[in-house]
Scaffold this motif. Structure first.
Motif, mmCIF file in Angstrom:
data_model
loop_
_atom_site.group_PDB
_atom_site.id
_atom_site.type_symbol
_atom_site.label_atom_id
_atom_site.label_comp_id
_atom_site.label_asym_id
_atom_site.label_seq_id
_atom_site.Cartn_x
_atom_site.Cartn_y
_atom_site.Cartn_z
ATOM 1 N N ALA A 125 0.830 -1.206 0.000
ATOM 2 C CA ALA A 125 0.000 0.000 0.000
ATOM 3 C C ALA A 125 0.869 1.263 0.000
ATOM 4 O O ALA A 125 0.574 2.233 -0.710
ATOM 5 C CB ALA A 125 -0.925 -0.007 1.209
ATOM 6 N N LEU A 126 1.929 1.264 0.792
ATOM 7 C CA LEU A 126 2.838 2.412 0.815
ATOM 8 C C LEU A 126 3.471 2.626 -0.553
ATOM 9 O O LEU A 126 3.609 3.765 -1.019
ATOM 10 C CB LEU A 126 3.938 2.184 1.870
ATOM 11 N N HIS A 127 3.835 1.530 -1.200
ATOM 12 C CA HIS A 127 4.427 1.633 -2.540
ATOM 13 C C HIS A 127 3.438 2.264 -3.517
ATOM 14 O O HIS A 127 3.798 3.152 -4.301
ATOM 15 C CB HIS A 127 4.848 0.244 -3.029
ATOM 16 N N GLN A 128 2.198 1.837 -3.461
ATOM 17 C CA GLN A 128 1.172 2.385 -4.357
ATOM 18 C C GLN A 128 1.003 3.887 -4.131
ATOM 19 O O GLN A 128 0.939 4.669 -5.088
ATOM 20 C CB GLN A 128 -0.159 1.674 -4.137
ATOM 21 N N VAL A 129 0.933 4.295 -2.872
ATOM 22 C CA VAL A 129 0.733 5.716 -2.554
ATOM 23 C C VAL A 129 1.899 6.562 -3.056
ATOM 24 O O VAL A 129 1.704 7.637 -3.647
ATOM 25 C CB VAL A 129 0.550 5.897 -1.037
ATOM 26 N N THR A 154 -0.953 12.750 -1.257
ATOM 27 C CA THR A 154 -0.045 11.735 -0.695
ATOM 28 C C THR A 154 -0.056 11.786 0.821
ATOM 29 O O THR A 154 -0.113 10.748 1.493
ATOM 30 C CB THR A 154 1.392 11.949 -1.220
ATOM 31 N N GLN A 155 0.009 12.978 1.384
ATOM 32 C CA GLN A 155 -0.011 13.108 2.836
ATOM 33 C C GLN A 155 -1.300 12.525 3.416
ATOM 34 O O GLN A 155 -1.278 11.787 4.410
ATOM 35 C CB GLN A 155 0.134 14.569 3.242
ATOM 36 N N SER A 156 -2.426 12.835 2.803
ATOM 37 C CA SER A 156 -3.706 12.341 3.305
ATOM 38 C C SER A 156 -3.802 10.818 3.170
ATOM 39 O O SER A 156 -4.327 10.140 4.057
ATOM 40 C CB SER A 156 -4.847 13.010 2.545
ATOM 41 N N LEU A 161 -3.502 5.169 5.630
ATOM 42 C CA LEU A 161 -2.823 3.881 5.822
ATOM 43 C C LEU A 161 -2.366 3.710 7.275
ATOM 44 O O LEU A 161 -2.410 2.602 7.815
ATOM 45 C CB LEU A 161 -1.618 3.779 4.883
ATOM 46 N N ILE A 162 -1.941 4.782 7.874
ATOM 47 C CA ILE A 162 -1.517 4.713 9.278
ATOM 48 C C ILE A 162 -2.702 4.340 10.167
ATOM 49 O O ILE A 162 -2.586 3.515 11.075
ATOM 50 C CB ILE A 162 -0.882 6.051 9.713
ATOM 51 N N ASP A 163 -3.856 4.930 9.893
ATOM 52 C CA ASP A 163 -5.060 4.585 10.661
ATOM 53 C C ASP A 163 -5.421 3.111 10.491
ATOM 54 O O ASP A 163 -5.903 2.474 11.437
ATOM 55 C CB ASP A 163 -6.240 5.454 10.209
ATOM 56 N N LYS A 164 -5.190 2.583 9.303
ATOM 57 C CA LYS A 164 -5.595 1.208 9.009
ATOM 58 C C LYS A 164 -4.604 0.178 9.545
ATOM 59 O O LYS A 164 -5.000 -0.860 10.084
ATOM 60 C CB LYS A 164 -5.742 1.019 7.495
ATOM 61 N N TYR A 165 -3.308 0.448 9.413
ATOM 62 C CA TYR A 165 -2.309 -0.592 9.667
ATOM 63 C C TYR A 165 -1.508 -0.422 10.958
ATOM 64 O O TYR A 165 -1.000 -1.407 11.500
ATOM 65 C CB TYR A 165 -1.314 -0.663 8.500
ATOM 66 N N VAL A 166 -1.358 0.795 11.443
ATOM 67 C CA VAL A 166 -0.463 1.029 12.587
ATOM 68 C C VAL A 166 -1.241 0.941 13.895
ATOM 69 O O VAL A 166 -2.377 1.417 13.996
ATOM 70 C CB VAL A 166 0.226 2.410 12.451
ATOM 71 N N SER A 167 -0.613 0.338 14.896
ATOM 72 C CA SER A 167 -1.244 0.198 16.210
ATOM 73 C C SER A 167 -1.489 1.573 16.825
ATOM 74 O O SER A 167 -0.759 2.532 16.566
ATOM 75 C CB SER A 167 -0.357 -0.638 17.136
ATOM 76 N N GLY A 168 -2.513 1.665 17.652
ATOM 77 C CA GLY A 168 -2.891 2.942 18.247
ATOM 78 C C GLY A 168 -1.775 3.612 19.019
ATOM 79 O O GLY A 168 -1.623 4.840 18.975
#
Length: 295
Positions: A125-129, A154-156, A161-168
């Motif tokens: 996903a990061l690569h796509q963005v 890109t920033q948004s 992606l951070i909301d979806k994949y990264v722990s709180g």
């Protein structure tokens, strides 16, 4: 039995029951199938047991059992160690994204779902963005206006992606890393534009008319004050994206900013039209991105 040195025969006889007699080379047994003579130390497998072993060896493993075995192996691996960053990711090997990937790579170790598949999906996903936000890869327009749209989107997308994949517990840190990357890009952009404005003034002072010199001087001053058109466009787009408005309103604001480009005698109309076409591409990319990741 011989005498133990220094011990009488009568005393020695008292120890004969405790001494261990080792197996002789002549000790042997007969194997039931081949009738071969085998040393006593060899374990002999009965015909029935041998038949069971041969059956287990020759009987094919079912697809269901293979799947169970692979799943068990994966669970065992996961229990021993967490997911690992794969240096073979396109994120790291694509020359268009490898530089930014070095900045964003810490995000992968913050993946909330502690599985290899989750980390792999995050890297893809990061690569796509990053690919979609590459300056100079626009289908219709590669102007500073298109660059402003790409940086904003890109920033948004990174925030999504951070909301979806990264722990709180790591989201604040991850967001800071992503924002810092964008800030550096904006700073490099501003520096390049400021340098260009300075070079324009230098040329105007050497070879231009007074009007050209005044125009170049005003342009440089605007960049120094942060009020030049490219800076105003970028600030307006980022403000719209961060306003919390629905995405249709955001893209509408982008279009209004593009149409506000100074256009004396329609000299900039071609640039305006290509920027609007590029905006449509970014809108399509955004829709596909949110359908896949904004959940």
């Amino acid at each position: 039995m011989g005498l133990i040195s220094g011990v009488t025969t009568d005393v020695a006889r008292g120890y004969t029951t405790t001494l261990i007699t080792p197996n002789r080379v002549s000790d042997s047994i007969i194997e039931s199938i081949t009738a071969k003579e085998l040393p006593a130390s060899v374990v002999v497998i009965s015909p029935e047991a041998r038949a069971r072993l041969l059956q287990a060896r020759d009987e094919p493993i079912s697809a269901e059992q293979q799947e169970k075995n692979l799943k068990a192996l994966a669970e065992l691996k996961s229990s021993d160690q967490g997911p690992s960053v794969n240096l073979g990711y396109a994120l790291f090997n694509d020359p268009n994204t490898s530089w930014d990937a070095s900045t964003l790579s810490p995000l992968l170790s913050m993946t909330a779902d502690n599985t290899q598949s989750a980390m792999d999906d995050f890297a893809a996903a990061l690569h796509q963005v990053l690919i979609e936000g590459q300056v100079g890869r626009g289908q219709y327009d590669n102007s500073d206006t298109a660059e402003a749209m790409a940086l904003t989107l890109t920033q948004s997308k990174l925030h999504t992606l951070i909301d979806k994949y990264v722990s709180g517990s790591h989201q604040q840190q991850a967001t800071h890393i992503a924002d810092q990357m964008i800030n550096i890009k904006v700073a490099i952009r501003t520096s390049a534009m400021l340098s260009g404005a300075q070079d324009t003034l230098t040329l105007a002072m050497r070879y231009g008319t007074r009007d050209m010199q005044d125009s170049a001087r005003d342009n440089l001053k605007a960049f120094e004050n942060g009020t030049a058109r490219p800076q105003v466009e970028l600030n307006g787009m980022m403000k719209a994206m961060n306003s919390g408005s629905d995405i249709d309103s955001v893209f509408s604001t982008f279009a209004s900013i593009i149409r506000a480009t100074p256009n004396p005698g329609n000299a900039a109309q071609s640039s305006i039209d290509t920027a609007l076409k590029q905006l449509d591409i970014y809108r399509q990319q955004w829709q596909a991105f949110t359908e896949k990741y904004a959940s």
